[in-house]
Design an enzyme around this catalytic site. Structure first.
Site, PDB file in Angstrom:
ATOM      1  N   GLY A 253       0.896  -1.597   0.043  1.00  0.00           N
ATOM      2  CA  GLY A 253      -0.288   0.210   0.419  1.00  0.00           C
ATOM      3  C   GLY A 253       0.474   1.158  -0.370  1.00  0.00           C
TER       4      GLY A 253
ATOM      5  N   LEU B 185      -4.076  -5.009  -5.577  1.00  0.00           N
ATOM      6  CA  LEU B 185      -2.767  -3.820  -5.376  1.00  0.00           C
ATOM      7  C   LEU B 185      -1.278  -4.779  -5.159  1.00  0.00           C
ATOM      8  CD1 LEU B 185      -1.795  -1.398  -5.096  1.00  0.00           C
ATOM      9  CD2 LEU B 185      -2.729  -1.128  -3.499  1.00  0.00           C
ATOM     10  N   ASP B 186      -0.836  -4.908  -5.281  1.00  0.00           N
ATOM     11  CA  ASP B 186       1.189  -5.366  -4.701  1.00  0.00           C
ATOM     12  C   ASP B 186       1.081  -6.766  -4.094  1.00  0.00           C
ATOM     13  OD1 ASP B 186       1.796  -2.696  -4.939  1.00  0.00           O
ATOM     14  OD2 ASP B 186       1.253  -2.564  -2.199  1.00  0.00           O
ATOM     15  N   GLN B 187      -0.043  -7.177  -5.316  1.00  0.00           N
ATOM     16  CA  GLN B 187      -0.150  -9.471  -4.997  1.00  0.00           C
ATOM     17  C   GLN B 187       0.509 -10.147  -6.202  1.00  0.00           C
ATOM     18  OE1 GLN B 187      -0.749 -10.568  -1.912  1.00  0.00           O
ATOM     19  NE2 GLN B 187      -1.418  -8.280  -1.104  1.00  0.00           N
TER      20      GLN B 187
END
Lengths: 280, 280, 280, 280
Positions: free
Chosen positions: B197, B223-225
């Site tokens: 995040g 997100l960011d995965q």
């Protein structure tokens, strides 16, 4: 004779001058000096190693320092020559325990390991090779409260200055932790805050990370949330299973734990809120 | 002439023998060969660089490979000499963009940067120094949907093989991401999964970590995965503010992004579920 | 049952195809496969782990491989399940020895430590804690030749497959080294080729370097010149004395030595001229 | 307004007290303070950042410090807000130059790059993109003395405070180096003292090392022997040619050089004999 002075107080102008003035006035020679001002809360930290011709520091030192510093200052004198009393808690994995037992046996830890406590028998043989008392306190068939009470009682009998969780695989209650605030060191087998909680290597494998690590930290009331003392990492790749990551990670864990313990034993670590200030 | 063969299929006995047999039969010389079997799902991955006397590989190659391999095999032929078409998305920070522009200018990226798209004007001057078209698509005053539609339309006009988020500070919707599955690379300014995040350096400062890092990954719907391509870290200490951590972190970010991009451009990266298999 | 095939031969087209063809024809399943072509001398190296339903590999395997490969090929079959016989040589420092003894005691080395030989008595107690025979062969009052002859004779009585110099602080003559070509591993306390020879930490201190390291290598006839197996480093700074560098360096030395030894025990290391090819 | 005080003098008791006393007496607030005593030669080093309400420090500061300190003390006042004047020398490789030009363009170097001087034309276009004067001084057809004299004369016209050899591939004579003692920074493409001299990557390849690195150092009269400011390394393996090592090494070189330059520009580096003391 080498002595240690540790100061923590609200920041204000002239603190270094005042402290060094007291030492100079008493004829004490500063060998090593470190200061840091934490800027969020305006807190001053100072760690000073000084020499004193006599074995005992002058009686005037502490009163003069208290007179010179803000009333809320925490001032402590340490003795870098006296080994600290330590108890280790372990479960089944040997690598952190053997690392500390070997260093202890060869006089490399500024500490006396008084005892090893475990909820399993696995590490008795290793511990006793090094002539350290081993206590087996099984958790099976006991409530968490009952088991923790037993461990706490046994710990209390040793009055350790530091307790090290050298791969102790039990989650500790806030009640257990409270009496050992900033004196209870854990090694977590991940690069915190990545992979908090159980099975970090399985989590790392599942996430497909390219680096794994280990974190030595003081334990506070929240699992894996205490002030971090030391961290280290190693690269991994897709060919490694979670099991192989765990194997590779152990080398990191034991070195990080040994390094963190050395920093704490040498009183190079201040704790402020949830962070450490490390003078190394 | 150097060619590239990429294979992904269910694992079974004899796959290497069958593939190398087809190449040998056609007189193609293997220069470099890598294989990996993913053991959870029993998937076989193979990357083979081979030489061919003629500029064109024999027409028989693909049919023979399809005949030799399981029906569900994915087989692709690449050309390591042809630069891939790339578009960069940026916001205000210059370090990743300049890293890629400089490497591109000196022929170090096996890519053609077709354009830079930004939601700010800040990096126009830098981009145009290197004679790359710069498109300013402000998000202010537009809905997320409208802005993304504009960016997607502009991207589509370039038909890029890869899109690189070189510090593009907008969260992308699944609709944006979908058409660029495994072709959209992001640099995240933390050692994921720590500090997902926003504001990872502020989070790292607040947590008091001793190491920070950066992660280059494919973007997926969360997100960011997405699958991690490359990560790197640097040590920090208590003296560094969140701002100073961010400064120090930029050197890591740009090198990690450049390294990940090179791996992808050289077709050294397979994606399986949420992980990468990297043949380097 | 997992078996290991190691091949080294002049490079030519189709080698992978031919080797995997022999295995496939005999119904042997490849679990892991690595190849490398050394381009200066055009040498092909291959390491293959394969499964065999029976405990014994088919008698036809070696003849068929010899028939398929160039006449000068070196082909060997290994057994990853059989621990190798190892003897350790040490002097006074304990850290590498304890690292290996502990790993051995917990079954983490694919090896049997048959004995520890030393030119000092210091490490007898540690060695005997782990029930390993300790032989004291003092060098004082003996010529180098006489002492080496004694050590060689004792070594010969154990017929070790590998000899590890775990901080053995004697320079070995070419005559000592010759019978153990590529089977004698040393840990050098510097990042070779920086600081060859004696007292590398003192040299590193004098030179003011910012990083120190350790190197595990095969010993050949020239001091510190043999093929390097593994290296690692740590940062240092101006505050550390040569003595403190040595302390810090020990953690690197023992981990590097353990890692190199594991690579050799798992037969992941080929030697070609003065270099290693490592399939990890 | 932030000011900087740098002190170097023979060690004696009470130095910190005396210096901080002068600052305290003049109402100057210490923001950051670092001290170090070099124990071989008993030299005291101190770096102090202090605030002053007025833009100018009190006229009494220097005289009072000189009165308080040993007569041989070196005391200097710096201004962390004033960018230093820098000239870069380059040859053909762009990576270090672009790194510094980009940082300079975005105000990240506390420096003004006045000019770039080169013995080749290759980097003119890059330099002029960033509006920095580029001077081509070819060495071909000139004696070493004549060429160096030209470069020195041109340098002198800029009166730079620092000269950076950003991959300047000419060996400098002691006469060239002398006027820029401790003001001439070089990046050497190896982990010194490994691989001094020419072609370190070729040397590293030939030796078969597993780690390569880069070293930023002050240049003194002996090639590659000056005080080391910063070093960093990356792992490599047997699959990389000398050329690929050089490619990989460039990322390390430019970051190490930029880091070293920042340390020098921020006056965090003292030089004592052939070593640096770095207050970071």
């Amino acid at each position: 004779m080498l002595h240690l002075l540790l100061i923590q107080c609200p920041d204000e102008r002239g603190l270094v001058y005042k402290v060094t003035g007291v030492l100079y006035g008493l004829g004490l020679n500063i060998v090593r000096n470190s200061e840091f001002v934490e800027r969020d809360d305006h807190v001053f930290f100072m760690r000073t190693e000084f020499e004193c011709a006599e074995a005992v520091v002058p009686a005037a030192l502490l009163p003069e320092l208290h007179a010179a510093l803000p009333p809320s200052a925490t001032i402590s004198l340490g003795n870098l020559h006296r080994p600290k009393e330590v108890v280790l808690l372990v479960t089944k994995e040997h690598h952190c325990l053997s690392e500390l037992l070997v260093r202890h046996a060869f006089g490399e830890l500024n500490a006396t390991i008084r005892a090893v406590i475990s909820n399993h028998e696995v590490l008795r043989e290793l511990t006793e090779k090094f002539n350290i008392p081993f206590h087996y306190l099984p958790h099976a068939g006991r409530s968490r409260e009952a088991h923790e009470a037993e461990v706490l009682a046994l710990l209390a009998s040793y009055q350790p200055e530091l307790v090290v969780l050298a791969k102790y695989m039990r989650i500790l209650s806030p009640e257990f932790v409270a009496p050992y605030a900033n004196r209870l060191i854990n090694i977590h087998h991940s690069f915190l805050p990545a992979f908090v909680g159980a099975s970090p290597y399985a989590q790392a494998y599942a996430r497909g990370v390219k680096i794994i690590g280990a974190t030595a930290h003081f334990v506070n009331e929240q699992l894996d949330q205490g002030p971090i003392i030391a961290q280290s990492v190693i690269p991994i790749d897709h060919t490694q299973s979670a099991h192989e990551m765990a194997q590779a990670g152990r080398d990191v864990e034991k070195i990080v734990l040994a390094r963190a313990l050395k920093l704490v034993l040498d009183e190079q670590v201040f704790v402020h809120r949830n962070k450490t200030i490390i003078f190394d």
